[in-house]
Enzyme design. Structure first.
Site, short mmCIF file in Angstrom:
data_model
loop_
_atom_site.label_atom_id
_atom_site.label_comp_id
_atom_site.label_asym_id
_atom_site.label_seq_id
_atom_site.Cartn_x
_atom_site.Cartn_y
_atom_site.Cartn_z
N ALA A 4 51.89 56.22 31.48
CA ALA A 4 50.77 55.30 32.73
C ALA A 4 49.85 53.93 32.23
CB ALA A 4 49.58 56.68 33.12
N SER A 32 47.96 50.68 33.16
CA SER A 32 47.39 50.25 34.04
C SER A 32 47.08 48.45 33.80
CB SER A 32 45.59 50.60 33.76
OG SER A 32 45.30 50.46 32.47
N GLY A 33 47.69 48.34 32.47
CA GLY A 33 47.72 46.53 32.15
C GLY A 33 46.36 46.82 31.31
N VAL A 54 45.37 47.60 27.41
CA VAL A 54 45.45 47.35 25.49
C VAL A 54 45.30 49.02 25.20
CG1 VAL A 54 43.00 47.80 24.94
CG2 VAL A 54 44.86 46.90 23.09
N ASP A 55 44.15 50.11 26.23
CA ASP A 55 44.89 51.29 25.57
C ASP A 55 46.13 51.65 25.86
OD1 ASP A 55 41.96 51.22 24.62
OD2 ASP A 55 41.36 51.82 26.61
N SER A 56 46.36 51.65 27.56
CA SER A 56 47.90 52.12 28.32
C SER A 56 49.07 51.57 27.24
CB SER A 56 47.81 52.23 29.32
OG SER A 56 47.72 50.97 30.09
N CYS A 76 39.42 59.94 40.81
CA CYS A 76 40.46 59.00 40.95
C CYS A 76 41.74 59.71 40.20
CB CYS A 76 40.45 57.97 39.84
SG CYS A 76 42.69 56.70 40.59
N GLY A 136 46.04 56.51 27.78
CA GLY A 136 45.55 55.95 27.19
C GLY A 136 44.69 56.43 27.08
N CYS A 153 36.93 50.32 39.67
CA CYS A 153 38.61 49.05 39.66
C CYS A 153 37.91 48.66 41.03
CB CYS A 153 39.69 50.47 40.04
SG CYS A 153 40.21 50.86 41.08
#
Length: 369
Positions: free
Chosen positions: A18, A20-21, A23-25, A112, A136, A209
């Site tokens: 998944a 999200s854009g 750094v973690d993912s 979510c 992430g 978000c």
């Protein structure tokens, strides 16, 4: 960082990430690709960007989808965008608005995770032949002695996100993986730089978000026109202290922004009464809560339900709260009574009460009025 995702060889194990854009993912995708897994990136389109104020800190907005696509291209992995706008509107945004109108303090990130992420996205991953869905999140997945997957707090407690994942079911947990659970944010950014990811220094999103400017009232007014009503600010002793422009602007435990002068003692929001459009305030001594009920309990602590005769655990009544010792008693209809060893301030209806045994997440429920 755990690398074993299945009993199959990495190259024969398809892992949906998944993305999200952020750094973690992005690092999650990079490390799994490096370990030889068949990695596929998937990004959720969650809301109409024209609905919210555009801002650099928004999550899942147009820029984030573009960043996820760029990372996937850099890593050489397939990347898909799935449109979950309708589900997100119904299950997250409208539920958020209704909760605020009802005098609650909602946690939309939990909703979510519960709906579009771990319900819809897990199903999409299965449909695409994935063996696992990786995210992430800074949480740990630990396999217990009984062979069942467990959810544990992230090793870096300052980054731990287990509070927001308390609704995760056992079936979902069996399918999910969290490669970042054992490392810190600094280590994640170092890995991103090593892989030359364009998002290595991208700031973390700080806001909900779909409320990037923090103006919850504006979003609720759009979703529920006319629902925000002015009313009275009333002291716990019955004295009318002033007026407000809508209970949505207040939450239990709040001190700032009450705009009440001439009082020797500081005043705090003690409770909200949506049926009368009233904000009840009082001294800090009126804030302490030692017992409350939670609904829609998700229990991962063994057995189908919390025992009626009680179980000792620790609870977090907000993500930022330190875990407090408590007893939880199972009630009918998926509810539980929580009794704290020592009363705490700021227990707010609509927030999540999450159960732990040390770092082991046992589930949780929604605090009721």
């Amino acid at each position: 960082m755990h690398s074993v995702l299945s009993t199959k060889a990495p190259q024969d194990t398809r892992v949906m990430v998944a993305m999200s854009g952020g750094v973690d993912s992005s690092v999650t995708a990079a490390v799994l690709k490096e370990q030889g897994y068949d990695v596929v990136g998937i990004t959720m389109q969650l809301y109409d960007h024209g609905f919210v104020i555009e801002g650099s800190k928004t999550c899942c907005a147009g820029q984030d989808i573009y960043d996820a696509s760029r990372v996937a291209d850099h890593l050489g992995i397939p990347h898909y965008v799935v449109d979950y706008e309708r589900n997100f509107l119904t299950d997250v945004m409208e539920a958020f608005a209704d909760s605020y109108v009802a005098g609650e303090t909602p946690v939309p990130c939990v909703l979510c995770n519960q709906t579009v992420k771990f319900r819809d996205l897990v199903q999409a991953a299965r449909d695409l032949g994935a063996d696992a869905l990786a995210t992430g999140h800074y949480v740990r997945r630990v396999v217990g002695e009984d062979g069942r997957a467990q959810l544990w707090r992230g090793a870096d407690h300052g980054r731990d996100q287990s509070y927001f994942l308390f609704t995760t079911t056992q079936e979902q947990l069996d399918f999910l993986r969290f490669p970042l659970g054992d490392i810190s944010k600094d280590e994640t950014r170092a890995i991103a730089r090593r892989h030359d990811l364009v998002v290595a220094d991208k700031p973390d999103s700080q806001d909900i978000c779909f409320v990037p400017d923090g103006n919850y009232a504006r979003v609720v007014e759009k979703l529920r026109p006319g629902a925000i009503q002015p009313g009275e600010i009333v002291h716990v002793d019955g004295t009318v202290m002033g007026r407000h422009e809508g209970i949505i602007h207040y939450t239990v435990g709040q001190r700032r922004g009450l705009d009440i002068g001439g009082m020797a003692d500081r005043l705090y929001v003690v409770r909200l009464e949506p049926e009368h459009h009233r904000v009840i305030v009082g001294p800090r001594s009126a804030l302490g809560t030692g017992r409350f009920t939670v609904r829609a309990v998700n229990w991962l602590g063994g057995g189908e339900h919390i025992p009626a005769d009680g179980v000792a655990l620790t609870v977090k009544v907000r993500n930022s709260f330190r875990p407090a010792e408590a007893m939880a008693y199972g009630l009918p209809d998926g509810r539980a009574e929580v009794r704290l060893l020592h009363p705490v301030d700021g227990v707010a209806p609509g927030q999540a009460c999450v159960f732990y045994d040390g770092d082991h997440l046992l589930g949780g429920g929604w605090i009721t009025r």
